[in-house]
Design a protein around this motif. Structure first.
Motif, short mmCIF file in Angstrom:
data_model
loop_
_atom_site.label_atom_id
_atom_site.label_comp_id
_atom_site.label_asym_id
_atom_site.label_seq_id
_atom_site.Cartn_x
_atom_site.Cartn_y
_atom_site.Cartn_z
N LYS A 1 26.02 -3.20 68.32
CA LYS A 1 27.45 -3.49 68.56
C LYS A 1 28.14 -3.83 67.24
O LYS A 1 29.30 -3.46 67.03
CB LYS A 1 27.59 -4.64 69.55
CG LYS A 1 27.19 -4.27 70.98
CD LYS A 1 27.20 -5.48 71.91
CE LYS A 1 26.70 -5.10 73.30
NZ LYS A 1 26.60 -6.28 74.19
N ASP A 2 27.43 -4.53 66.36
CA ASP A 2 27.99 -4.84 65.04
C ASP A 2 28.22 -3.57 64.23
O ASP A 2 29.22 -3.44 63.52
CB ASP A 2 27.06 -5.79 64.28
CG ASP A 2 26.99 -7.18 64.89
OD1 ASP A 2 27.91 -7.52 65.67
OD2 ASP A 2 26.02 -7.91 64.61
N ILE A 3 27.28 -2.63 64.33
CA ILE A 3 27.44 -1.34 63.64
C ILE A 3 28.69 -0.64 64.17
O ILE A 3 29.49 -0.09 63.40
CB ILE A 3 26.20 -0.45 63.85
CG1 ILE A 3 25.01 -1.01 63.05
CG2 ILE A 3 26.48 0.99 63.42
CD1 ILE A 3 23.71 -0.27 63.29
N THR A 4 28.86 -0.66 65.49
CA THR A 4 30.03 -0.03 66.10
C THR A 4 31.32 -0.65 65.58
O THR A 4 32.28 0.06 65.24
CB THR A 4 29.97 -0.18 67.64
OG1 THR A 4 28.76 0.40 68.11
CG2 THR A 4 31.15 0.52 68.30
N ASP A 5 31.35 -1.97 65.51
CA ASP A 5 32.55 -2.66 65.00
C ASP A 5 32.84 -2.28 63.56
O ASP A 5 34.00 -2.07 63.18
CB ASP A 5 32.38 -4.17 65.12
CG ASP A 5 32.46 -4.65 66.57
OD1 ASP A 5 33.00 -3.91 67.41
OD2 ASP A 5 31.98 -5.76 66.85
#
Length: 333
Positions: A277-281
């Protein structure tokens, strides 16, 4: 490995390798040899630093960490404690290694190869849209019969070669200020950019990676092949939806293939999910990614690079690649 180590060793590579293969090398001498190898890798990474900064959009890149990661596979041992991969490479090397110069050449080549592979992986990890765009930029450079010229460590697009010692190159901020209208017609884009450079009294040199990032930033599909008559823009909303759907598909794969089969614990599942999810952000809001290790570090107290490589790297790299494949698949729809 201690990053504060600045010692430079004088190593007899051939003798050291033979001791390693015979299992007779001391821990102290092995550590010296690994540090010596890391120095070689680090020098190569330093020559690529400016390119890394441009392509990864991160001025705080840890070149030492990249060097350590690059040589790690060379010194992996099997269950018998043997450096089987290094040994196999050594004895399969052609022409046969017979002297110290041959051994030095061998070591430099395998380190360079591993370092190039890692840097290539970092580029691929950084942004799936960037890599797609960069490939298209290369295509149009060839189509327009332009040249790529390295100036002060950076790659520029030029019409002809010129005196690099007397050139005046456009700054990053100046390039970012070039009007959007110069980028929305693929057939005329380079000509418009060269005119802008001339107007601003800069040398006719377009910064390659900054151009690719600019195209990514405006979410443009104008470099798609085949080229359409009208420029179509991929809105931020659509890009965000692609990233979110790619994330959901990857999390399903994580649950089905890892959690339910008990390959990972519930905590690890939660950590991998949060990291993805951090990568997506990051892809949504900054258009780039950090190194994979940096995504897990906040969730595992005292996580070191060596522990990451040993325990989590293979799984997280697989998940990251799966995520990028999902994005690429959705991007083509």
């Amino acid at each position: 490995m201690n990053r504060s180590v600045k010692r430079k060793y004088s190593i007899n590579v051939l003798d050291t390798l033979q001791l390693i293969f015979a299992g007779k090398i001391s821990r102290s001498d092995l550590n010296k040899f690994i540090e010596f190898s890391c120095q070689i890798a680090h020098q190569y990474v330093l020559t690529e630093r400016d390119k890394l900064v441009y392509r990864l959009r991160d001025s705080s890149i840890d070149t030492f960490d990249i060097a350590v990661r690059a040589i790690s596979p060379i010194f992996l041992v099997n269950k018998q404690g043997e450096f089987s991969s290094l040994k196999k490479s050594f004895y399969n090397w052609l022409p046969k290694i017979e002297g110290e110069n041959d051994a030095h050449f061998f070591l430099n080549k395998i380190i360079q190869k591993k370092t190039k592979q890692l840097i290539g992986d970092l580029y691929k990890e950084s942004n799936p849209f960037f890599n797609k765009t960069l490939d298209s930029v290369y295509y149009y450079i060839a189509l327009c019969k332009l040249k790529k010229l390295t100036i002060r460590g950076q790659i520029y697009i030029t019409k002809t070669r010129f005196d690099r010692t007397k050139c005046s190159l456009i700054s990053r901020d100046e390039f970012q200020s070039i009007p959007l209208s110069c980028f929305i017609d693929d057939k005329m884009m380079f000509e418009k950019l060269f005119k802008q450079l001339k107007k601003k009294n800069y040398s006719p040199a377009i910064p390659l990676y900054q151009l690719a990032w600019r195209l990514v930033e405006i979410k443009s599909e104008l470099f798609e092949q085949p080229v359409s008559e009208e420029a179509n823009f991929l809105s931020k909303q659509v890009v965000d939806e692609i990233l979110d759907l790619g994330l959901r598909n990857t999390l399903v794969k994580l649950e089905e293939s890892y959690l339910k089969k008990k390959k990972i614990s519930l905590k690890e599942f939660q950590v991998y999910s949060s990291a993805l999810k951090d990568i997506t952000d990051d892809l949504k809001f900054s258009g780039t990614k950090r190194m994979l290790y940096e995504y897990l570090k906040p969730y595992f107290k005292n996580l070191t690079v060596s522990k990451f490589n040993e325990r989590y790297r293979n799984t997280f790299e697989y998940l990251d690649k799966s995520y990028r494949k999902e994005i690429a698949k959705l991007y083509k729809i």
